[in-house]
Design an enzyme around this catalytic site. Sequence first.
Site, short mmCIF file in Angstrom:
data_model
loop_
_atom_site.label_atom_id
_atom_site.label_comp_id
_atom_site.label_asym_id
_atom_site.label_seq_id
_atom_site.Cartn_x
_atom_site.Cartn_y
_atom_site.Cartn_z
N LYS A 143 0.84 -1.20 0.00
CA LYS A 143 0.00 0.00 0.00
C LYS A 143 0.88 1.24 0.00
O LYS A 143 1.79 1.38 0.82
CB LYS A 143 -0.90 0.03 1.23
CG LYS A 143 -2.12 -0.86 1.15
CD LYS A 143 -3.00 -0.60 2.37
CE LYS A 143 -4.27 -1.40 2.33
NZ LYS A 143 -5.12 -1.14 3.53
N LYS A 232 0.96 -10.04 9.37
CA LYS A 232 0.50 -9.23 8.24
C LYS A 232 0.83 -9.90 6.91
O LYS A 232 0.02 -9.86 5.98
CB LYS A 232 1.10 -7.82 8.29
CG LYS A 232 0.58 -6.95 7.16
CD LYS A 232 0.84 -5.48 7.36
CE LYS A 232 0.21 -4.66 6.23
NZ LYS A 232 0.40 -3.21 6.39
N GLU A 242 -7.03 -6.10 -0.66
CA GLU A 242 -8.02 -5.72 0.35
C GLU A 242 -9.46 -5.96 -0.13
O GLU A 242 -10.35 -5.14 0.04
CB GLU A 242 -7.85 -4.26 0.78
CG GLU A 242 -8.39 -3.98 2.16
CD GLU A 242 -8.00 -2.60 2.68
OE1 GLU A 242 -7.91 -2.46 3.89
OE2 GLU A 242 -7.81 -1.68 1.85
N HIS A 269 0.45 8.36 14.73
CA HIS A 269 -0.44 7.34 14.17
C HIS A 269 -0.68 6.21 15.17
O HIS A 269 -1.83 5.81 15.41
CB HIS A 269 0.14 6.78 12.87
CG HIS A 269 -0.65 5.65 12.30
ND1 HIS A 269 -1.91 5.81 11.77
CD2 HIS A 269 -0.37 4.31 12.19
CE1 HIS A 269 -2.38 4.65 11.36
NE2 HIS A 269 -1.47 3.72 11.61
#
Length: 367
Positions: A143, A232, A242, A269
């Site tokens: 991503k 992951k 996704e 974050h």
Amino acid sequence: MTTIEVNLTERTYAIGIESGGLNDLGERVRAVAPARQAILIVDEMVTESHGNRAAASLRESGYEVHIHTVTASEQNKSLETVRGLYGAMLAAGIDRTSPVIAVGGGIVGDIAGFAAASYLRGVPFVLVPTTLLAMVDASIGGKTGVNHPLPGGGLGKNLIGAFWQPRHVLVDPQTLTTLDDREFRSGIAECIKHGVIADPDLLAFLEANAAKILRRDEATLTELIARSVPIKVDIVVRDEREAGERALLNLGHTFAHAIEALPELDLRHGEAVAIGLVAAAHAAVELELLADQDQARLTALIEACGLPVRLPRKVAADDLLRLMRFDKKARDGVVRLVLPVRLGAARLVEDAPVAVTERAWRAVGAG
């Protein structure tokens, strides 16, 4: 050295975890992207510590190296910054064989990755994450993207981007020595998230070793990374784009992205993700998906790792609900939530009542 393969047919690549591995970066890049030119996109905060070491290794392997520094901030994670990278790449003579190498945290990797994906319709990309968050999360899965202002105010996270798999990811735990404490703890939030969605043993490891992790014990950190990364990787391999299961990796993030859209909260974050995990757990308990004791255990672990469990100041719940509607998982304006069903499993909830989400926000300090 630990090597973890990301098996994506023709896009398969390796994640190498090795203390001191940055010194061998040139050999690793040469093996996956032989060329004459290379461009390093480096977080300005690590240029002297890690960027120059990376450049030296690349030069030793025969690359003509060009260095371009960027400021790593959510506001600077923009199309304007990417345009600056295009200019630097053109000036350096980067062609379709030339590798783009990102050295820094997740913001730098996202910006550089999007530039690599779109420049000349795609050039080789290599990641050298230097934050714990990037090592266990942002550097894995392809991503890339940038933020964009939202209608009515706020900043939309990663609304413009592309999937672009790297040729290689080099994780050197020694680079974590230069990380400030808040950014370091932010990475732990993603490790906790991985445990909640897939691995209760990882949560037990975090509970048993929180003090060592916060002291940055190198052996413990290396094990934490090696335990977190495969979670992951396994999900990405099964769902690269996704379309289904990969949405589980967004546990806590629908709440977190709304928090991050408000710069005045001044949260990293991972700090926003930590609060988002607590909010998601509250919603899951109310929907009778999660046991009270699991919620309490998760909250205690987050606090033990030095992460926040409440917003630092009052924000209107209505404003946060509005911002959630811009989440990428939303459909026709309806917010979909990833919620834990036990410690070690989660699922996507398509129809969580707005009232439940509002009460989850109030549980973490919204007004």
